[in-house]
Design a protein around this motif. Sequence first.
Motif, PDB file in Angstrom:
ATOM      1  N   ILE A 152       0.835  -1.204   0.000  1.00  0.00           N
ATOM      2  CA  ILE A 152       0.000   0.000   0.000  1.00  0.00           C
ATOM      3  C   ILE A 152       0.870   1.255   0.000  1.00  0.00           C
ATOM      4  CG2 ILE A 152      -1.646   1.328   1.374  1.00  0.00           C
ATOM      5  CD1 ILE A 152      -2.707  -1.466   2.356  1.00  0.00           C
ATOM      6  N   ALA A 153       1.883   1.259   0.876  1.00  0.00           N
ATOM      7  CA  ALA A 153       2.753   2.429   0.989  1.00  0.00           C
ATOM      8  C   ALA A 153       3.513   2.680  -0.310  1.00  0.00           C
ATOM      9  CB  ALA A 153       3.730   2.237   2.142  1.00  0.00           C
ATOM     10  N   THR A 154       4.031   1.623  -0.912  1.00  0.00           N
ATOM     11  CA  THR A 154       4.800   1.752  -2.147  1.00  0.00           C
ATOM     12  C   THR A 154       3.921   2.254  -3.284  1.00  0.00           C
ATOM     13  OG1 THR A 154       6.260  -0.051  -1.448  1.00  0.00           O
ATOM     14  CG2 THR A 154       6.287   0.529  -3.775  1.00  0.00           C
ATOM     15  N   LEU A 155       2.685   1.762  -3.334  1.00  0.00           N
ATOM     16  CA  LEU A 155       1.743   2.202  -4.366  1.00  0.00           C
ATOM     17  C   LEU A 155       1.518   3.705  -4.288  1.00  0.00           C
ATOM     18  CD1 LEU A 155      -0.392   1.513  -6.577  1.00  0.00           C
ATOM     19  CD2 LEU A 155      -2.045   1.299  -4.699  1.00  0.00           C
ATOM     20  N   ALA A 156       1.255   4.203  -3.083  1.00  0.00           N
ATOM     21  CA  ALA A 156       0.991   5.627  -2.914  1.00  0.00           C
ATOM     22  C   ALA A 156       2.201   6.461  -3.308  1.00  0.00           C
ATOM     23  CB  ALA A 156       0.589   5.923  -1.471  1.00  0.00           C
ATOM     24  N   LYS A 157       3.368   6.036  -2.867  1.00  0.00           N
ATOM     25  CA  LYS A 157       4.575   6.809  -3.146  1.00  0.00           C
ATOM     26  C   LYS A 157       4.920   6.802  -4.642  1.00  0.00           C
ATOM     27  CE  LYS A 157       7.027   8.422  -0.495  1.00  0.00           C
ATOM     28  NZ  LYS A 157       7.098   9.797   0.042  1.00  0.00           N
ATOM     29  N   GLU A 158       4.808   5.643  -5.272  1.00  0.00           N
ATOM     30  CA  GLU A 158       5.155   5.544  -6.694  1.00  0.00           C
ATOM     31  C   GLU A 158       4.226   6.381  -7.564  1.00  0.00           C
ATOM     32  OE1 GLU A 158       5.119   1.410  -7.639  1.00  0.00           O
ATOM     33  OE2 GLU A 158       7.171   1.050  -6.925  1.00  0.00           O
ATOM     34  N   LYS A 159       2.969   6.514  -7.137  1.00  0.00           N
ATOM     35  CA  LYS A 159       1.990   7.248  -7.933  1.00  0.00           C
ATOM     36  C   LYS A 159       1.880   8.715  -7.533  1.00  0.00           C
ATOM     37  CE  LYS A 159       1.075   3.480 -10.117  1.00  0.00           C
ATOM     38  NZ  LYS A 159       1.610   3.277 -11.475  1.00  0.00           N
ATOM     39  N   GLY A 160       2.740   9.160  -6.602  1.00  0.00           N
ATOM     40  CA  GLY A 160       2.765  10.570  -6.238  1.00  0.00           C
ATOM     41  C   GLY A 160       1.560  11.041  -5.463  1.00  0.00           C
ATOM     42  N   ILE A 161       0.973  10.153  -4.670  1.00  0.00           N
ATOM     43  CA  ILE A 161      -0.173  10.506  -3.831  1.00  0.00           C
ATOM     44  C   ILE A 161       0.326  10.807  -2.417  1.00  0.00           C
ATOM     45  CG2 ILE A 161      -2.323   9.626  -2.809  1.00  0.00           C
ATOM     46  CD1 ILE A 161      -2.624   7.880  -5.338  1.00  0.00           C
ATOM     47  N   LEU A 162      -0.020  11.970  -1.880  1.00  0.00           N
ATOM     48  CA  LEU A 162       0.398  12.321  -0.526  1.00  0.00           C
ATOM     49  C   LEU A 162      -0.047  11.222   0.431  1.00  0.00           C
ATOM     50  CD1 LEU A 162       1.634  14.745   1.205  1.00  0.00           C
ATOM     51  CD2 LEU A 162      -0.752  15.214   1.799  1.00  0.00           C
ATOM     52  N   PHE A 163       0.900  10.684   1.192  1.00  0.00           N
ATOM     53  CA  PHE A 163       0.640   9.523   2.037  1.00  0.00           C
ATOM     54  C   PHE A 163       0.828   9.915   3.501  1.00  0.00           C
ATOM     55  CE2 PHE A 163       2.427   5.201   3.511  1.00  0.00           C
ATOM     56  CZ  PHE A 163       1.181   4.779   3.933  1.00  0.00           C
ATOM     57  N   MET A 164      -0.269   9.849   4.270  1.00  0.00           N
ATOM     58  CA  MET A 164      -0.237  10.135   5.702  1.00  0.00           C
ATOM     59  C   MET A 164      -0.501   8.838   6.454  1.00  0.00           C
ATOM     60  SD  MET A 164      -2.419  12.956   7.864  1.00  0.00           S
ATOM     61  CE  MET A 164      -2.150  13.211   9.624  1.00  0.00           C
ATOM     62  N   ALA A 165       0.354   8.522   7.429  1.00  0.00           N
ATOM     63  CA  ALA A 165       0.258   7.259   8.163  1.00  0.00           C
ATOM     64  C   ALA A 165       0.085   7.511   9.646  1.00  0.00           C
ATOM     65  CB  ALA A 165       1.505   6.417   7.927  1.00  0.00           C
ATOM     66  N   ASP A 166      -0.820   6.767  10.259  1.00  0.00           N
ATOM     67  CA  ASP A 166      -1.006   6.797  11.702  1.00  0.00           C
ATOM     68  C   ASP A 166      -1.053   5.351  12.202  1.00  0.00           C
ATOM     69  OD1 ASP A 166      -1.623   7.122  14.345  1.00  0.00           O
ATOM     70  OD2 ASP A 166      -3.508   8.185  14.035  1.00  0.00           O
ATOM     71  N   PHE A 167       0.102   4.718  12.230  1.00  0.00           N
ATOM     72  CA  PHE A 167       0.275   3.418  12.856  1.00  0.00           C
ATOM     73  C   PHE A 167       1.724   3.337  13.310  1.00  0.00           C
ATOM     74  CE2 PHE A 167       0.338   2.980   8.220  1.00  0.00           C
ATOM     75  CZ  PHE A 167       1.580   2.415   7.976  1.00  0.00           C
ATOM     76  N   ARG A 168       2.077   2.295  14.029  1.00  0.00           N
ATOM     77  CA  ARG A 168       3.374   2.304  14.713  1.00  0.00           C
ATOM     78  C   ARG A 168       4.098   0.979  14.558  1.00  0.00           C
ATOM     79  NH1 ARG A 168       1.788   1.234  21.073  1.00  0.00           N
ATOM     80  NH2 ARG A 168       0.351  -0.482  20.677  1.00  0.00           N
ATOM     81  N   GLY A 169       5.231   0.888  15.252  1.00  0.00           N
ATOM     82  CA  GLY A 169       5.935  -0.379  15.402  1.00  0.00           C
ATOM     83  C   GLY A 169       6.548  -0.898  14.118  1.00  0.00           C
TER      84      GLY A 169
END
Length: 334
Positions: free
Chosen positions: A187-204
């Motif tokens: 999921i993270a790689t998809l957002a970054k590769e497609k230039g979509i601003l990615f905000m995350a709220d999880f940990r660990g």
Amino acid sequence: MGKIVTLCLSAGIQKTIRFDNFTQGEVNRSKSYRYDASGKAINSARVLTQLLQLAPGPDDGSKQKEEASTENYDVSVVCPLGERNMDFFLQMAESDGLCVRPVAIPGFTRECCTLIDEAKGQTTELVVEEPVPVEDSAAYEERLMEVLKKELGLSGDGLSKGAEKADALLFSGSRPKFWKPGLIKRIATLAKEKGILFMADFRGDDLLSILDQGCPDIIKINEDEFWATFSKVEGGEKGEEALLNAIAERSRNLGNIIVVTSGSKETLAAAYGNKFKMQSELIKAVNTIGCGDAYNAGFLYEYLATKDMSKSLEKGKWCASRNAECLRPGVLHD
């Protein structure tokens, strides 16, 4: 017209129960109760939806006028839901005006109970985890990615036909054991590769696993989560200045924004190594569940509009404060 997509792997049916006075070990009769569709990204989507119905207030964000907005953003939620009680969840979400794109999975959507003791001013959260489905998650993961790509306006290597690429993806909440760890990186790689601003709220480990290839543009976690995730790297003293320095150093190294909330204490943040502080608002809290999710919504909404850290921190604070004044989780007004 822009678009914000929120993603939650751990949706919940929230039951909020009010007591005049709650005593452990005794029979307690409730004053009232209510059900809501909930989960971190669901709460954020509800706040974003309400923000889009509010005209901007003054620069300090202390007041807002209710006034329909004709522009701004569409908001949608992608979330797996247990098929056994999915219809109930979707009915509640629809009544809130939420656009939910569900992915049916085996079993039940988990339930959470919030106990509000009005005499003591205390809120207690009980999270009832459902048994992990025995089915392999691979097929469901592919279905989830298919739904997510469609909502983000993506299809294969390009845009979906007739769709506009989303401006932002807010991914918040824990990863239930049903889902394999590699899903987070996809999921993270998809957002970054497609230039979509990615905000995350999880940990660990889930957060640490994506910092090399899918590093979020914005990380928002609380103080305990920050230390639990990065303490192995940061180490040392854990006072406020040590925390701010650690946030700034981590933000500089990652080339991103990190926001760390600490309940009623100051919010500490850094953008590409530049430090920020924001005082909390003193209020009389009714229900603190969903305050962090409301903060996420406010920060992201303002950041997309202005790219201004101070204004974004202010908007996040304003939304969290309004949520705390309400009985329902993840709202600006009851």
